[in-house]
Design a protein around this motif. Structure first.
Motif, PDB file in Angstrom:
ATOM      1  N   GLN A  60       7.877 -16.104  23.835  1.00 52.08           N
ATOM      2  CA  GLN A  60       7.235 -16.757  24.974  1.00 52.08           C
ATOM      3  C   GLN A  60       5.812 -16.269  25.215  1.00 52.08           C
ATOM      4  O   GLN A  60       5.199 -16.605  26.228  1.00 52.08           O
ATOM      5  N   GLU A  61       5.290 -15.462  24.290  1.00 56.58           N
ATOM      6  CA  GLU A  61       3.907 -14.974  24.376  1.00 56.58           C
ATOM      7  C   GLU A  61       3.661 -14.131  25.634  1.00 56.58           C
ATOM      8  O   GLU A  61       2.574 -14.146  26.201  1.00 56.58           O
ATOM      9  N   ILE A  62       4.662 -13.371  26.065  1.00 61.10           N
ATOM     10  CA  ILE A  62       4.512 -12.500  27.223  1.00 61.10           C
ATOM     11  C   ILE A  62       3.798 -11.226  26.771  1.00 61.10           C
ATOM     12  O   ILE A  62       4.121 -10.651  25.743  1.00 61.10           O
ATOM     13  N   ARG A  63       2.837 -10.798  27.546  1.00 62.50           N
ATOM     14  CA  ARG A  63       2.004  -9.653  27.164  1.00 62.50           C
ATOM     15  C   ARG A  63       2.641  -8.311  27.510  1.00 62.50           C
ATOM     16  O   ARG A  63       2.531  -7.343  26.775  1.00 62.50           O
ATOM     17  N   LEU A 122       3.083  -5.832  24.521  1.00 62.38           N
ATOM     18  CA  LEU A 122       3.561  -6.522  23.327  1.00 62.38           C
ATOM     19  C   LEU A 122       2.431  -7.214  22.574  1.00 62.38           C
ATOM     20  O   LEU A 122       1.469  -7.697  23.171  1.00 62.38           O
ATOM     21  N   ARG A 123       2.607  -7.290  21.266  1.00 62.61           N
ATOM     22  CA  ARG A 123       1.692  -8.040  20.409  1.00 62.61           C
ATOM     23  C   ARG A 123       1.960  -9.524  20.626  1.00 62.61           C
ATOM     24  O   ARG A 123       3.101  -9.945  20.724  1.00 62.61           O
ATOM     25  N   ARG A 124       0.906 -10.310  20.713  1.00 64.25           N
ATOM     26  CA  ARG A 124       1.062 -11.752  20.857  1.00 64.25           C
ATOM     27  C   ARG A 124       0.478 -12.431  19.624  1.00 64.25           C
ATOM     28  O   ARG A 124      -0.498 -11.976  19.060  1.00 64.25           O
ATOM     29  N   THR A 125       1.096 -13.547  19.259  1.00 64.71           N
ATOM     30  CA  THR A 125       0.627 -14.275  18.075  1.00 64.71           C
ATOM     31  C   THR A 125      -0.392 -15.332  18.427  1.00 64.71           C
ATOM     32  O   THR A 125      -0.956 -15.961  17.532  1.00 64.71           O
ATOM     33  N   GLU A 165      -1.205 -21.864  19.127  1.00 63.73           N
ATOM     34  CA  GLU A 165      -2.296 -22.815  18.921  1.00 63.73           C
ATOM     35  C   GLU A 165      -2.642 -23.497  20.231  1.00 63.73           C
ATOM     36  O   GLU A 165      -1.764 -23.937  20.981  1.00 63.73           O
ATOM     37  N   GLY A 166      -3.939 -23.584  20.525  1.00 63.77           N
ATOM     38  CA  GLY A 166      -4.398 -24.254  21.727  1.00 63.77           C
ATOM     39  C   GLY A 166      -4.455 -23.353  22.948  1.00 63.77           C
ATOM     40  O   GLY A 166      -4.912 -23.770  23.997  1.00 63.77           O
ATOM     41  N   ARG A 167      -4.038 -22.124  22.838  1.00 67.56           N
ATOM     42  CA  ARG A 167      -4.070 -21.209  23.965  1.00 67.56           C
ATOM     43  C   ARG A 167      -5.509 -20.796  24.217  1.00 67.56           C
ATOM     44  O   ARG A 167      -6.249 -20.507  23.301  1.00 67.56           O
ATOM     45  N   ASP A 168      -5.909 -20.738  25.471  1.00 69.69           N
ATOM     46  CA  ASP A 168      -7.316 -20.464  25.768  1.00 69.69           C
ATOM     47  C   ASP A 168      -7.583 -19.097  26.368  1.00 69.69           C
ATOM     48  O   ASP A 168      -8.689 -18.809  26.743  1.00 69.69           O
ATOM     49  N   ASP A 169      -6.579 -18.239  26.488  1.00 69.59           N
ATOM     50  CA  ASP A 169      -6.863 -16.912  27.055  1.00 69.59           C
ATOM     51  C   ASP A 169      -6.552 -15.806  26.101  1.00 69.59           C
ATOM     52  O   ASP A 169      -5.960 -15.881  25.112  1.00 69.59           O
TER      53      ASP A 169
END
Length: 194
Positions: free
Chosen positions: A128-131, A184-187, A190-194
């Motif tokens: 879920q791309e949680i930091r 956490l490492r995030r991948t 695509e299209g994410r702006d932050d």
């Protein structure tokens, strides 16, 4: 606006000037600012986290070793960062300047069950791309006088996990030395702006 103010406090010229200044203004329809990001679907996130805790009939090879566990004291503050993580990032993590977006409590679980739960939780957070998340491990003293088992295992496992960049003991209101913030490492989808 004007109705709540007394007529005596304004001259006719002031009222005319005010009316001219607000001519064409429209009332605000909502009280929240538009921050530009869509709100997270909290119900969907909660459901996904719940699904992650349900045991599947599959063998998971998580790569977390119990062969060598680093013993830590109950009140010992934990802090670790992988190569490449800046000192300033670790400092922000320690001071709770990076908000956590999920939490898991491993109290009362067996070591094996805690490892499964932690692995599933971290996998879902990464998906879920949680930091940043919080892991509560506790710090109970053992009756045999040995170091806290769960805290020691979590300290060891997090160092081995590929997606963990850093971790640090929480500030007191978030669990103190009984919990850790995990960066956490995030991948970067695509299209994410932050």
């Amino acid at each position: 606006m004007i109705s709540s103010m007394t007529q005596d406090s304004f001259s006719d010229d002031d009222l005319d000037l005010f009316r001219q200044a607000v001519k064409g203004a429209r009332p605000i329809k909502h009280q929240q600012a538009d921050v530009g990001k869509p709100p997270r679907d909290r119900a969907n996130i909660a459901a996904s986290r719940q699904r992650a805790t349900v045991r599947q009939n599959e063998v998971v090879v998580d790569g977390l070793s119990d062969q060598f566990v680093i013993d830590v004291d109950p009140e010992q503050e934990l802090a670790w960062a992988s190569n490449g993580v800046q000192d300033s990032q670790l400092r922000k993590l320690k001071q709770a300047h990076i908000p956590f977006d999920g939490s898991i409590d491993l109290h009362g679980l067996t070591i094996e069950r805690a490892r499964e739960q932690l692995w599933a939780f971290l996998a879902e957070a990464v998906k879920q791309e949680i930091r940043c998340v919080r892991v509560t491990h506790g710090k109970a003293r053992r009756l045999d006088g040995r170091k806290p088992m769960m805290k020691s295992h979590v300290n060891t496992w997090l160092r081995q996990h590929d997606s963990v960049l850093a971790f640090a003991s929480c500030i007191p209101r978030h669990g103190g030395t009984g919990s850790v913030y995990v960066l956490l490492r995030r991948t970067m989808l695509e299209g994410r702006d932050d």
